[in-house]
Design a protein around this motif. Sequence first.
Motif, PDB file in Angstrom:
ATOM      1  N   TYR A   1       0.830  -1.200   0.000  1.00 51.15           N
ATOM      2  CA  TYR A   1       0.000   0.000   0.000  1.00 51.15           C
ATOM      3  C   TYR A   1       0.870   1.258   0.000  1.00 51.15           C
ATOM      4  O   TYR A   1       1.896   1.320   0.670  1.00 51.15           O
ATOM      5  N   ALA A   2       0.416   2.244  -0.744  1.00 53.95           N
ATOM      6  CA  ALA A   2       1.092   3.544  -0.732  1.00 53.95           C
ATOM      7  C   ALA A   2       0.587   4.408   0.414  1.00 53.95           C
ATOM      8  O   ALA A   2       1.208   5.398   0.768  1.00 53.95           O
ATOM      9  N   SER A   3      -0.545   4.035   0.998  1.00 55.36           N
ATOM     10  CA  SER A   3      -1.114   4.765   2.129  1.00 55.36           C
ATOM     11  C   SER A   3      -1.824   3.761   3.031  1.00 55.36           C
ATOM     12  O   SER A   3      -1.615   2.560   2.899  1.00 55.36           O
ATOM     13  N   GLU A   4      -2.675   4.225   3.911  1.00 54.43           N
ATOM     14  CA  GLU A   4      -3.371   3.331   4.842  1.00 54.43           C
ATOM     15  C   GLU A   4      -4.232   2.321   4.081  1.00 54.43           C
ATOM     16  O   GLU A   4      -4.987   2.700   3.186  1.00 54.43           O
ATOM     17  N   PRO A   5      -4.150   1.021   4.412  1.00 54.80           N
ATOM     18  CA  PRO A   5      -4.931   0.003   3.695  1.00 54.80           C
ATOM     19  C   PRO A   5      -6.431   0.213   3.900  1.00 54.80           C
ATOM     20  O   PRO A   5      -6.866   0.574   4.997  1.00 54.80           O
ATOM     21  N   PRO A   6      -7.244  -0.016   2.891  1.00 52.54           N
ATOM     22  CA  PRO A   6      -8.699   0.040   3.068  1.00 52.54           C
ATOM     23  C   PRO A   6      -9.153  -1.043   4.038  1.00 52.54           C
ATOM     24  O   PRO A   6      -8.614  -2.160   4.048  1.00 52.54           O
ATOM     25  N   ALA A   7     -10.140  -0.740   4.843  1.00 50.96           N
ATOM     26  CA  ALA A   7     -10.622  -1.697   5.847  1.00 50.96           C
ATOM     27  C   ALA A   7     -11.117  -2.985   5.186  1.00 50.96           C
ATOM     28  O   ALA A   7     -10.819  -4.091   5.653  1.00 50.96           O
ATOM     29  N   GLN A   8     -11.888  -2.862   4.088  1.00 52.09           N
ATOM     30  CA  GLN A   8     -12.426  -4.066   3.458  1.00 52.09           C
ATOM     31  C   GLN A   8     -11.318  -4.937   2.873  1.00 52.09           C
ATOM     32  O   GLN A   8     -11.415  -6.164   2.870  1.00 52.09           O
ATOM     33  N   ASP A   9     -10.261  -4.303   2.406  1.00 50.36           N
ATOM     34  CA  ASP A   9      -9.120  -5.051   1.890  1.00 50.36           C
ATOM     35  C   ASP A   9      -8.539  -5.947   2.979  1.00 50.36           C
ATOM     36  O   ASP A   9      -8.216  -7.124   2.752  1.00 50.36           O
ATOM     37  N   LEU A  10      -8.403  -5.419   4.185  1.00 49.68           N
ATOM     38  CA  LEU A  10      -7.879  -6.212   5.297  1.00 49.68           C
ATOM     39  C   LEU A  10      -8.855  -7.302   5.713  1.00 49.68           C
ATOM     40  O   LEU A  10      -8.446  -8.419   6.073  1.00 49.68           O
ATOM     41  N   LEU A  11     -10.143  -7.003   5.674  1.00 45.40           N
ATOM     42  CA  LEU A  11     -11.131  -8.043   5.993  1.00 45.40           C
ATOM     43  C   LEU A  11     -11.065  -9.170   4.972  1.00 45.40           C
ATOM     44  O   LEU A  11     -11.184 -10.354   5.321  1.00 45.40           O
ATOM     45  N   ASP A  12     -10.922  -8.826   3.691  1.00 48.55           N
ATOM     46  CA  ASP A  12     -10.820  -9.861   2.668  1.00 48.55           C
ATOM     47  C   ASP A  12      -9.637 -10.787   2.930  1.00 48.55           C
ATOM     48  O   ASP A  12      -9.688 -11.972   2.603  1.00 48.55           O
ATOM     49  N   ARG A  13      -8.585 -10.266   3.520  1.00 46.43           N
ATOM     50  CA  ARG A  13      -7.408 -11.083   3.806  1.00 46.43           C
ATOM     51  C   ARG A  13      -7.512 -11.840   5.132  1.00 46.43           C
ATOM     52  O   ARG A  13      -7.083 -12.989   5.226  1.00 46.43           O
ATOM     53  N   PHE A  14      -8.067 -11.206   6.169  1.00 45.27           N
ATOM     54  CA  PHE A  14      -7.936 -11.758   7.517  1.00 45.27           C
ATOM     55  C   PHE A  14      -9.237 -12.244   8.159  1.00 45.27           C
ATOM     56  O   PHE A  14      -9.182 -13.064   9.075  1.00 45.27           O
ATOM     57  N   SER A  15     -10.393 -11.727   7.736  1.00 42.65           N
ATOM     58  CA  SER A  15     -11.644 -12.188   8.354  1.00 42.65           C
ATOM     59  C   SER A  15     -11.795 -13.692   8.132  1.00 42.65           C
ATOM     60  O   SER A  15     -11.624 -14.186   7.021  1.00 42.65           O
ATOM     61  N   THR A  16     -12.136 -14.410   9.188  1.00 46.05           N
ATOM     62  CA  THR A  16     -12.063 -15.871   9.141  1.00 46.05           C
ATOM     63  C   THR A  16     -13.247 -16.507   9.864  1.00 46.05           C
ATOM     64  O   THR A  16     -13.624 -16.073  10.952  1.00 46.05           O
ATOM     65  N   LEU A  17     -13.804 -17.527   9.246  1.00 45.80           N
ATOM     66  CA  LEU A  17     -14.855 -18.304   9.906  1.00 45.80           C
ATOM     67  C   LEU A  17     -14.324 -18.902  11.202  1.00 45.80           C
ATOM     68  O   LEU A  17     -13.194 -19.400  11.248  1.00 45.80           O
ATOM     69  N   LEU A  18     -15.114 -18.859  12.259  1.00 45.50           N
ATOM     70  CA  LEU A  18     -14.766 -19.521  13.516  1.00 45.50           C
ATOM     71  C   LEU A  18     -16.046 -19.891  14.242  1.00 45.50           C
ATOM     72  O   LEU A  18     -16.870 -19.022  14.548  1.00 45.50           O
ATOM     73  N   ALA A  19     -16.218 -21.173  14.514  1.00 46.17           N
ATOM     74  CA  ALA A  19     -17.374 -21.669  15.264  1.00 46.17           C
ATOM     75  C   ALA A  19     -16.910 -22.792  16.183  1.00 46.17           C
ATOM     76  O   ALA A  19     -16.078 -23.620  15.804  1.00 46.17           O
TER      77      ALA A  19
END
Length: 543
Positions: free
Chosen positions: A460-478
């Motif tokens: 990133y050239a600046s602060e990463p977009p929030a959704q971009d980080l969610l696409d990478r790190f948001s994870t199913l957990l049950a």
Amino acid sequence: MLNGPRSIPKLVGVDTVVGRCIIVALLLIPPFFRFLLVNEYDLTRPEAAGSLLALGAASLALAVICRNTLGFYVLTLACIVSFSAGTTMDLVSEMWPVRFRWLTGLLALAVSAAMLLLRRSFFALLAVFVLSEMAVDVGQAVRGSPPEQPSVSATTGPLPHVLYLVLDAHIGPNGLPKGLGQKARRKIEETFLTHGFALYSSAFSNYAVTDRSIPSILNRRLLPERARPGNVRKLTEARLLSDLAGRGYAVNVYQSDFMELAASNLNHVVTYAANSVGPIGELPISTRDKFLHLVHSYIDRDEWLAGPLAGRLAPQVFRPERAGPLAVAKVWPGRITRDILAARQKTLFFAHLITPHSPYLYHEDGTTREHSEWGLTPLTTYDPAVYRSTYARYAEQVVFVQGQLERLFGTLRRAGLLDKMTIVVHGDHGSRIRLLRELDRGRRQAKIRGVAYDFERYDYASEPPAQDLLDRFSTLLAVRTPAGDAGRIDPQPVSVMRMVHETLYPGQMGQIPAGADLSYLFDQEGQRHEFPMAAIFEKVSGL
């Protein structure tokens, strides 16, 4: 002693196009048979026969091209050198942790030189060299694999098994982009609430790639900043599995060859090829599509003639379409379900399943898309329309995977086991379907359109977009425990590492490393960049 190379073809009677076609066919067809055997593919299917005819035609074409004796020798020796290098590389890498490429090259040249010196036996040796590769595979196929028996002890009745499923690239419900995947979100919630799970809808992983995420969770530690995953993904240590084995659990592992567990105290291990073509034989797609997939997959895996030729001469035409989610059919859900029902000793069933990982082949009802659609899964794009269409395909596959989970949980409930088991289901990272901004272009994005793109790169050239980080790190957990209450949704952000160990190591949370509640990307210099995912979720969903 012969006078020179020109007398060799005359000596063995292959100075004609037909004769050379036979020799070239030996270079092409036996490795294809080996490919089918390794993938447990039915040799009697019409697409297998069609593939053999295609290879025969390719052999004839190469024989015509190699009318010149020198060209023929260059072709055959190139095959021997390439194949010898691959084979010796495998041997060397097992003996030493470092791959000595220079050594394998010398060994390959030595093999070639020896065969040239034995001029009278050159083509006989070539045939033996090729066909010997099949000996073990053919023998195993004829004899058949011994039946695998579940572990049995004197204890009877339902016992507190642990089922631990890692679903590769399965995003969490609160990580799905707004306006996309709503049916998938509802299906996830319905599946786990109906069967009494605690669903952590804002869970996240520490890393965005499998070979960092899974080792860190299983070993309850973050990886060193500058550590980079190797090409050989073998885990020689998995503390979580070893600890449960020490508590009296038999440990059954179901894994892909993408990441293999070589830890001690494993009771039973089943390994499936991450991109096996075996399951396509049963798919409701046309014979033509199966033929195309067989040919493409063989070319992708062939190390010495078909692969190098096709990959260099026509890379776009023979680009293989990966089929990871299909390969899971070997163990999931049938094999794992049967082993759980048969077990009489308390057992940990650990499975790493390449699903709903790309490519997105399944419709919601479990039918498969046409083969022409298999490659339409661009995980990174600058086009919002492509981003939405890719997520739509991904969401359909998520719904299909949730349906498989429902069937498993229903079977366990009817068998009286569901309320007596501890079950953990989580992803290893997010979907990684990313909408890139023009601002992201530049030197660090040089590989963005290539297959070698590093999803863990800080780009990133600046602060990463929030959704971009969610696409990478948001994870199913049950999670479901025998002492659990009715199903519930917990929206508070939590790392998978923390919750897995809170579930399986009750009372030992002090051993969770500092930084376990952050996610990480690495720049080109190997420096680690930290992201507080709890704040990211709050920013997106207003928790």
